[in-house]
Write an enzyme that holds these catalytic residues in place. Sequence first.
Site, PDB file in Angstrom:
ATOM      1  N   GLY A   1     -41.905 109.003  72.982  1.00 44.40           N
ATOM      2  CA  GLY A   1     -42.945 108.174  72.381  1.00 44.40           C
ATOM      3  C   GLY A   1     -42.511 106.729  72.235  1.00 44.40           C
ATOM      4  O   GLY A   1     -43.243 105.803  72.594  1.00 44.40           O
TER       5      GLY A   1
ATOM      6  N   GLU B   1     -40.275 103.967  64.067  1.00 45.60           N
ATOM      7  CA  GLU B   1     -39.243 103.188  64.768  1.00 45.60           C
ATOM      8  C   GLU B   1     -38.728 102.064  63.878  1.00 45.60           C
ATOM      9  O   GLU B   1     -37.537 101.765  63.861  1.00 45.60           O
ATOM     10  CB  GLU B   1     -39.782 102.622  66.089  1.00 45.60           C
TER      11      GLU B   1
HETATM   12  N1  0A1 Z   1     -35.054 108.128  68.887  1.00 46.65           N
HETATM   13  C1  0A1 Z   1     -36.411 108.113  69.357  1.00 46.65           C
HETATM   14  C2  0A1 Z   1     -36.742 109.189  70.307  1.00 46.65           C
HETATM   15  C3  0A1 Z   1     -36.168 109.090  71.677  1.00 46.65           C
HETATM   16  C4  0A1 Z   1     -35.207 109.983  72.059  1.00 46.65           C
HETATM   17  C5  0A1 Z   1     -34.722 109.994  73.367  1.00 46.65           C
HETATM   18  C6  0A1 Z   1     -35.257 109.090  74.239  1.00 46.65           C
HETATM   19  O1  0A1 Z   1     -34.866 109.087  75.534  1.00 46.65           O
HETATM   20  C7  0A1 Z   1     -34.302 110.189  76.051  1.00 46.65           C
HETATM   21  C8  0A1 Z   1     -36.202 108.177  73.855  1.00 46.65           C
HETATM   22  C9  0A1 Z   1     -36.639 108.186  72.563  1.00 46.65           C
HETATM   23  C10 0A1 Z   1     -37.327 108.330  68.182  1.00 46.65           C
HETATM   24  O2  0A1 Z   1     -37.049 109.168  67.333  1.00 46.65           O
HETATM   25  O3  0A1 Z   1     -38.359 107.723  68.132  1.00 46.65           O
HETATM   26 ZN    ZN Z   2     -36.876 108.840  65.529  1.00 46.30          ZN
END
Ligand code: 0A1
Ligand code: ZN
Length: 909
Positions: A295, A332
């Site tokens: 997302g 975010e």
């Molecule tokens: N940390 C982000 C989610 C996310 C995880 C992995 C990704 O690429 C593999 C991209 C985004 C969140 O929690 O919004």
């Molecule tokens: Zn997150």
Amino acid sequence: MNAAPSLAWDGAPAAEEPVLPMKPETPRAIHLKDYRPPAYLIDKVALDFDLDKTRTRVRSRLSVRPNPDARGKAGALKPVPLRLDGENLELASIALDLKPLGKKDYRLTDSGLTLLKPPSEPFTLEIVTFVDPEANKALSGLYRTNNVYCTQCEAEGFRRITYFLDRPDVLATYTVRIEADPNEAPILLSNGNLLERGVLQGGKRHYAVWRDPFPKPCYLFALVGGDLAPIASSFRTMSGREVALGIYVEHGKEERAAWAMDSLKRAMRWDEQRFGREYDLDVFNIVAVSDFNMGAMENKGLNVFNDRLLLASPETATDTIFEAIEAVIAHEYFHNWTGDRITCRDWFQLCLKEGLTVFRDQEFSADERSATVQRIVDVRQLKTHQFAEDAGPLAHPVRPESYIEINNFYTATVYEKGAEVVRMLQPLLGSEDFRRGMDLYFERHDGEAATVEDFVRCFEDVSGIDLTQFRLWYSQAGTPELVCALRYDKGKKTAELDIEQVLPATPGQPHKKPLHIPVKLGLLSGNGDELALKLDSGETVPDGILPLTKRKHTFRFVDVPSRPVPSLLREFSAPVNVTIDLSDRDVEFLMANDGDLFNRWQAANSFATRTLVDMVSILAQGKSSARGNRYAKALGATIVSDALEPAYRAEVLKLPTQADVARVIGKNVDPALIHRAHRALSRMIGRALGDTLETLYASMAGNGAFSPDAASAGRRALRNAALTLLSARGGKADAARLAKHYADATNMTDRAHALFLLAAEGGPAAERALADFRDTWMHDNVVIDTWFAAQAQSPLAGTLKRVEALTRHPLFALTAPNKVRALIGAFAAGNPVQFNRPDGAGYAFHIDQVLALDRINPQIAARMLGAFRSWRTLETGRRGLARKALQRLARSKDLSSDVHEIVSKILEG
Ligand code: 0A1
Ligand code: ZN
């Protein structure tokens, strides 16, 4: 693509590494218990990018030193080889303290580079690599989407940009210089504050230099370069600092970023007021891109968003999307403190940032909208996705203990159950101590890579409560079931409530210990009044919270004047299933009288579920059933109540999904019967409440300009929920109303709702609407996904053929995750009856798609495979066909480790 994750754990790498070139290893599991601090630290990173579509040069200068915390037992610092992760890189040069290294000084493999004899004193390492952004279809590392250069480094994408210690406990400050062709990429962004920009070669190239003063792990690094349109605004923080806010979108889409900007400012203010968290850099930028695996991403000071979750206007986005944008923007942004300032020590601690940040965004949405409706939406989501995950072969603890591919662990369990675990601390500690615990966490761990233990310890330290048993929520998988019984003694005026925790076995965890569970309880008298909760021990029950710690409890309430009706698990105080033998009368009573509005909805939802389950078993015997009429009547009383807000009434009107009914049935599931029961119940409700629903449909019609606020969205939701049930009657007037709803719609909420209903019915009216929608939106990459999804979710017999044809449509692409989710994902996860065709063709098609996707984007391929997570609960015929399809996949050559891990678990579990 096939390489196993690097041995990120051992500071001292294995002495015997194979020599180059290495064949991809068999995927190897990584275990939490093997965690070791890194042997080296990197304090400063200077990156210099020369952007080019197919050959971008990356020069990286690292300030490295041995990690004093990684000394051997004797305390001596013995220089050990320095192993850096790297994948899909072309190494051009490497120099140590400015001296070029020769081939004998290091070893190069498909998964990394090892410096054999690094100095024991701090040193600089300069590495030049080349990468090919255009060829990167896995969308991890540096890639191009819609002519924009962008990066995605979580979880382990930074190693696809340069050689590095790609693990979250290595924190460094970053200075990033980006050079590019100004025509191709006039906008150049990275983390932190802009230091400098300028023109080179008489305007043929230009550059920008960004510096992020906050030490961060490399997964939070980001770079964007492209021709994007900026929307600028600003925010004054609580201490009076002015922060420049920028959102960058495709040209021509600027107006569609207004809602995201508005949401961002509200989120920034909310975090100050609710948690005392202030933003720390001078700028906060967000970029929307078309192709993105998830997302959005919380890179420090430079969030990157899937454009589907950023762009919105009344004509193009539904209310659900407006709500999702508000929530994801907040999510975010909130990561700036829970994730960025305090990050995770290792990937097993993922819930530390994700569960906590989901909890925070849920609280934000609850404050911005209706708290009760928000709770209903969140619990619905939890049950549909997380409870299903927890009941099948992919069940894992909120903090997993091993993984092969970390990208497979961005799950409903880590995110949603992780949020519920944080949420339970409030009833267990009280909201004041909860806030003090959060404050202590921010103060104590700012600038660190922390663990779940660190987090929980903060709450123990402020409250003095021992949370040892509570920690089991992080390590035990599975959804606990609370088996409850209530006995009333008229003579003694006592009520006894038995609660037993039943903890189901999950893969690798056959036996479980009892958990610490807050159960919020109310007892209602016959006229709906709340009865005082007095225990025979003389204790009261503050806020109605019963904290369970044992496998079995009996609570004895005294001075209970009449037989009470229990309202259990109010506000959904814990992520558990409750079973209690209540009569239809009791459930109707709760639907009409429970003072806890969440539980009133829960009563309606349970009543609908048990009605559907009964109807399925009656249909299975070849009989027809009038079972739904009683439920319809109870529903009628709730939905006319003007005291209840429209959004709430809309939630009450929505039936449990077919997948929810399947989950509750739990074995020998026949999705076709569930579909029939679901249709029959909708029809019964539509007929029984026809007049009421027509009145609602008319009275909830909007007048005036569209507004995305919660109250207006609630009226649209109620009107559309009424439309769904009215259309289910299948009369001529109903069909005409539906067609008119589509034609007269002035916003995407109404239009899309009608489109899905029409597509589900089929026939000329549906084809007309689908053609109209396609012709109107075919040039809009975001909106057209609704057209794909509406067709993919139609329960009609011809759907699979249609979906197959759509995979060859010029607007479809396997390289675009949003398209894959809209067509293939919507078919497999949103169309239970056609995905689970009795001939197995749905399964075969899906496996073919997973195989094709795996060559392009393994993360998305593995995610799509999740559609099979409940295959073992199917009736024998379908189960056999699903197994066959899965075995075909498992036997395929050259599977990615992502797909390999999921298919093995699904087949084994
Ligand atoms: N940390 C982000 C989610 C996310 C995880 C992995 C990704 O690429 C593999 C991209 C985004 C969140 O929690 O919004
Ligand atoms: Zn997150």
